[in-house]
Design an enzyme around this catalytic site. Structure first.
Site, PDB file in Angstrom:
ATOM      1  N   CYS A   1     -17.208  50.545 -19.850  1.00 28.38           N
ATOM      2  CA  CYS A   1     -17.611  51.438 -20.566  1.00 28.38           C
ATOM      3  C   CYS A   1     -16.403  52.490 -20.273  1.00 28.38           C
ATOM      4  O   CYS A   1     -15.138  52.196 -20.657  1.00 28.38           O
ATOM      5  CB  CYS A   1     -18.911  52.222 -20.459  1.00 28.38           C
ATOM      6  SG  CYS A   1     -19.562  53.644 -21.183  1.00 28.38           S
TER       7      CYS A   1
ATOM      8  N   ASP B   1     -18.711  46.564 -31.515  1.00 29.06           N
ATOM      9  CA  ASP B   1     -18.848  47.827 -30.900  1.00 29.06           C
ATOM     10  C   ASP B   1     -18.066  48.840 -31.910  1.00 29.06           C
ATOM     11  O   ASP B   1     -16.771  48.746 -31.992  1.00 29.06           O
ATOM     12  CB  ASP B   1     -17.996  47.659 -29.505  1.00 29.06           C
ATOM     13  CG  ASP B   1     -17.860  48.687 -28.662  1.00 29.06           C
ATOM     14  OD1 ASP B   1     -18.057  49.919 -28.930  1.00 29.06           O
ATOM     15  OD2 ASP B   1     -17.511  48.746 -27.340  1.00 29.06           O
TER      16      ASP B   1
ATOM     17  N   HIS C   1     -21.394  47.117 -27.792  1.00 31.05           N
ATOM     18  CA  HIS C   1     -20.858  47.911 -26.487  1.00 31.05           C
ATOM     19  C   HIS C   1     -21.983  47.576 -25.354  1.00 31.05           C
ATOM     20  O   HIS C   1     -22.830  47.654 -25.766  1.00 31.05           O
ATOM     21  CB  HIS C   1     -20.869  49.320 -26.711  1.00 31.05           C
ATOM     22  CG  HIS C   1     -20.079  50.091 -25.755  1.00 31.05           C
ATOM     23  ND1 HIS C   1     -18.899  50.124 -25.632  1.00 31.05           N
ATOM     24  CD2 HIS C   1     -20.856  51.022 -24.979  1.00 31.05           C
ATOM     25  CE1 HIS C   1     -18.348  51.023 -24.820  1.00 31.05           C
ATOM     26  NE2 HIS C   1     -19.446  51.473 -24.263  1.00 31.05           N
TER      27      HIS C   1
END
Length: 247
Positions: free
Chosen positions: A126, A182, A214
């Site tokens: 992330c 994502d 994601h």
């Protein structure tokens, strides 16, 4: 799988004392060192588990708290409120401070007799996936595993030229992992990252997982995808084994 020991440690960096989570294989070593960089949610249970998982493969793994300057002791879950707060802290970080803190983490590892001194690796998820792309420019980093780091093509922490403009300064091998569903990282951005790595002849591989969102590596999140996570983990182990020659 190696038996491991874990500890909370303090990393000095000038006037800042960074909290960190350390996982070490039992035995004499020496073992290669790997820096684990958190998502926006802090050094939480997931990041501690990843750190332990890496140590069980025969590495000394350490996860520094990259929000230490903003929110000491911060860790949270994955609710919309948690995401909002984590993003607010992310927006306050600065690339120079993040790089300084990661270099301080490397220097801390060098003080441990059980750690090999001839090169380190990093893995991030992330926001951490973005941060390790930055940190790949550090001289000590031989290998980088960047998971779904958003904003690499159009932003850098603290402002300035986007992080992708530093691609030419990457020193080692970089593997990047993306879910193609994502929304925070459009496919065109993935293509741009790969093109830039190729342009500057950086040893790399870019992995695209169709139908995957994601956060697919985190089994604490609804977007977890066991198949993609397993495939990516196999590639990460291969990268670290090849570049760091783990015993």
């Amino acid at each position: 799988m190696a038996e491991i020991e874990t500890a909370k440690v303090i990393i000095p960096n000038g006037d800042v004392l960074l909290d960190a989570y350390l996982a070490t294989p039992t035995g004499e070593g020496p073992f290669p060192g790997i820096i684990v960089i958190q998502e926006i949610f802090g050094v939480n249970a997931h990041i501690r588990e990843v750190t332990e998982r890496i140590a069980k493969e025969g590495y000394v793994a350490i996860a520094p708290a990259i929000y230490q300057r903003l929110a000491p002791g911060f860790e949270t879950g994955y609710t919309p409120e948690d995401i909002k707060l984590g993003k607010e802290y992310k927006e306050q970080t600065k690339a120079s401070e993040l790089l300084s803190d990661i270099q301080a983490t490397i220097e801390y590892l060098k003080t441990l007799p059980v750690v090999k001194q001839d090169g380190f690796a990093s893995i991030g998820f992330c926001f951490g996936g973005h941060v390790v792309y930055l940190a790949a420019t550090l001289n000590d980093i031989k290998a980088t595993a960047s998971f779904y780091g958003a904003g690499i093509t159009n932003w850098t922490p603290g402002g300035g030229e986007p992080t992708i403009t530093r691609t030419k300064d990457i020193k080692g091998t970089l593997y990047a992992f993306f879910g193609m569903e994502d929304a925070s990282i459009p496919a065109a951005q993935v293509d741009q990252i790969e093109a830039e790595l190729e342009k500057h002849h950086i040893p790399h591989r870019v992995f695209r997982y169709d139908g995957v969102d994601h956060g697919f590596f985190c089994d604490h999140r609804g977007s977890y995808d066991a198949t993609a996570a397993g495939a990516a983990w196999t590639e990460v182990k291969q990268l670290f084994q090849t570049r760091l020659a783990a015993s």
